[in-house]
Motif scaffolding. Structure first.
Motif, short mmCIF file in Angstrom:
data_model
loop_
_atom_site.label_atom_id
_atom_site.label_comp_id
_atom_site.label_asym_id
_atom_site.label_seq_id
_atom_site.Cartn_x
_atom_site.Cartn_y
_atom_site.Cartn_z
N LEU A 99 0.82 -1.21 0.00
CA LEU A 99 0.00 0.00 0.00
C LEU A 99 0.85 1.27 0.00
CD1 LEU A 99 -2.75 1.35 0.05
CD2 LEU A 99 -2.80 1.05 2.54
N PRO A 100 1.83 1.44 0.92
CA PRO A 100 2.62 2.67 0.88
C PRO A 100 3.43 2.83 -0.40
CG PRO A 100 3.47 1.14 2.54
CD PRO A 100 2.16 0.61 2.09
N ASP A 101 3.94 1.73 -0.95
CA ASP A 101 4.68 1.81 -2.21
C ASP A 101 3.77 2.28 -3.33
OD1 ASP A 101 7.01 1.31 -3.96
OD2 ASP A 101 5.78 -0.33 -4.75
N LEU A 114 -6.72 5.47 -6.25
CA LEU A 114 -6.26 4.16 -5.82
C LEU A 114 -7.32 3.12 -6.13
CD1 LEU A 114 -4.26 2.35 -4.16
CD2 LEU A 114 -5.54 3.02 -2.12
N ARG A 115 -6.91 2.03 -6.82
CA ARG A 115 -7.86 0.99 -7.19
C ARG A 115 -7.37 -0.36 -6.70
NH1 ARG A 115 -9.73 0.90 -13.14
NH2 ARG A 115 -11.72 0.27 -12.22
N ASP A 136 -7.03 3.71 7.66
CA ASP A 136 -6.02 3.88 8.72
C ASP A 136 -4.75 4.50 8.17
OD1 ASP A 136 -7.62 2.78 10.68
OD2 ASP A 136 -6.76 0.78 10.50
N LYS A 137 -4.32 3.99 7.01
CA LYS A 137 -3.02 4.40 6.44
C LYS A 137 -3.08 5.81 5.88
CE LYS A 137 1.16 2.77 5.87
NZ LYS A 137 1.96 2.28 7.00
N LEU A 138 -4.16 6.12 5.18
CA LEU A 138 -4.33 7.47 4.63
C LEU A 138 -5.16 8.28 5.62
CD1 LEU A 138 -5.13 6.62 0.90
CD2 LEU A 138 -2.93 7.26 1.88
N MET A 140 -6.82 11.10 8.02
CA MET A 140 -7.43 12.41 7.75
C MET A 140 -6.40 13.53 8.00
SD MET A 140 -10.46 11.69 6.78
CE MET A 140 -11.75 10.46 6.91
N PRO A 141 -6.47 14.65 7.25
CA PRO A 141 -7.47 14.95 6.22
C PRO A 141 -7.09 14.44 4.83
CG PRO A 141 -6.12 16.87 6.57
CD PRO A 141 -5.61 15.82 7.52
N ASP A 142 -5.87 13.84 4.70
CA ASP A 142 -5.38 13.42 3.39
C ASP A 142 -6.32 12.42 2.73
OD1 ASP A 142 -3.40 13.60 1.39
OD2 ASP A 142 -2.58 11.67 2.01
N TYR A 143 -6.95 11.57 3.55
CA TYR A 143 -7.83 10.52 3.03
C TYR A 143 -8.95 11.09 2.16
CZ TYR A 143 -11.14 6.58 3.21
OH TYR A 143 -12.01 5.57 2.88
N LYS A 144 -9.48 12.25 2.57
CA LYS A 144 -10.60 12.85 1.84
C LYS A 144 -10.20 13.31 0.44
CE LYS A 144 -13.25 14.46 5.85
NZ LYS A 144 -13.81 15.64 6.55
N ASP A 145 -8.91 13.52 0.23
CA ASP A 145 -8.43 14.01 -1.07
C ASP A 145 -8.27 12.90 -2.10
OD1 ASP A 145 -8.31 16.55 0.02
OD2 ASP A 145 -6.20 16.33 0.61
N TRP A 146 -8.39 11.66 -1.66
CA TRP A 146 -8.15 10.52 -2.55
C TRP A 146 -9.45 10.01 -3.17
CZ3 TRP A 146 -3.66 7.74 -3.92
CH2 TRP A 146 -2.47 8.27 -3.41
N ASP A 147 -9.32 9.54 -4.39
CA ASP A 147 -10.41 8.84 -5.09
C ASP A 147 -10.12 7.35 -4.95
OD1 ASP A 147 -12.36 7.84 -6.70
OD2 ASP A 147 -11.61 8.70 -8.56
N ILE A 148 -10.80 6.70 -4.01
CA ILE A 148 -10.50 5.31 -3.67
C ILE A 148 -11.62 4.39 -4.15
CG2 ILE A 148 -10.09 3.70 -1.77
CD1 ILE A 148 -9.08 6.18 -0.18
N GLU A 149 -11.25 3.36 -4.88
CA GLU A 149 -12.18 2.33 -5.32
C GLU A 149 -11.67 0.98 -4.85
OE1 GLU A 149 -12.73 2.36 -9.52
OE2 GLU A 149 -13.47 4.42 -9.61
#
Length: 284
Positions: A99-101, A114-115, A136-138, A140-149
């Protein structure tokens, strides 16, 4: 008192039925597992009013309702035992390396999409587990900026219906930490643990047959794929076909997780083997 099946499966019926299942799904029942197929289908054959497996097979071949019946058949014959945070060593490899890579590579390209794909997701514990780990890894607030599927797929409509409900008993959550239970679940009126909306919203559930090339073309550009404890149902030819499709679904450098007791030895040389604290994962 032991109950016995009144309708018996002949060897010819077994061979015909298992070939039909194989042609549609790639799932293989060798001769010594005839009893599994017979045990799982006996009630369906009896309740459907079929007098023999031969008549059931004829229905699957010719009746207008055969597609619906095949869906029911796959619901019955697939094994769906699963739970949250299963095989924690693999999940730690996902959280600490894959995930971090992947996130760093996406950021370098200026992307925050992220898919992830959980193939053969059963009743949804795996994709929802991955959703929690990503959250957990991303943080807040960074998590809200991601488009996660996070895509969850299975051949069985029955288990997907359960996954969409997102309600689980004590057995399913036995590996979930108290912190995760509090953060990501709510206890509902019937005593079950319900997945909170923030976990569910990124998970998309679909009925997909891993042997269906046309359906798998929709699953391109995946960063990480989990296909754990699935290859055990396939013979070597089917394994090669499915793994080739999963390879095509991954982006360059993407990661593939298979079951800890499974291997791509003699199946594919297209992946690089990555050892993370004695957990083996595969990279395109």
């Amino acid at each position: 008192m032991l109950l016995t099946n009144s309708i018996k499966m002949s060897d010819n019926s077994f061979h015909t039925l298992r070939d039909m299942i194989y042609d549609r799904s790639g799932m293989h029942f060798p001769d010594h597992k005839k009893y599994i197929l017979e045990n799982r289908l006996s009630r369906r054959v009896e309740d459907g009013g079929f007098e023999s497996y031969e008549k059931y097979i004829n229905y699957l071949k010719h009746d207008a309702g055969r597609e619906k019946e095949f869906a029911s058949l796959f619901n019955i014959i697939t094994t769906n035992e699963t739970f949250f945070f299963r095989d924690t060593n693999q999940l730690q490899a996902f959280e600490s390396v894959a995930l971090p890579d992947t996130v760093q590579k996406l950021k370098t390209k200026g992307s925050k999409k992220l898919r992830i794909w959980s193939a053969a997701c059963s009743t949804g514990e795996e994709p929802y587990t991955l959703s929690m780990i990503v959250a957990d890894k991303l943080s807040m607030p960074d998590y809200k900026d991601w488009d996660i599927e996070i895509h969850g797929s299975d051949i069985s409509d029955g288990v997907l219906s359960s996954a969409r409900r997102g309600e689980y008993n004590d057995y399913s959550v036995r590996n979930v930490s108290p912190q995760h239970l509090t953060r990501y679940f709510s206890k509902n009126g019937n005593g079950k643990y319900a997945i909170k909306p923030e976990v569910k919203k990124v998970v998309r559930l679909s009925n997909i047959n891993l042997f269906d090339d046309s359906a798998l073309r929709m699953y391109r550009g995946m960063d990480i794929i989990f296909c754990r404890n699935v290859l055990i149902y396939f013979d070597e030819a089917s394994k090669k076909k499915v793994i080739s499709s999963l390879y095509n679904s991954l982006v360059s450098g993407g990661y593939l997780f298979i079951g800890h007791s499974e291997s791509l030895f003699n199946i594919s040389r297209a992946f690089k083997l990555v050892n993370v604290n004695n957990v083996l994962i595969y990279q395109k």
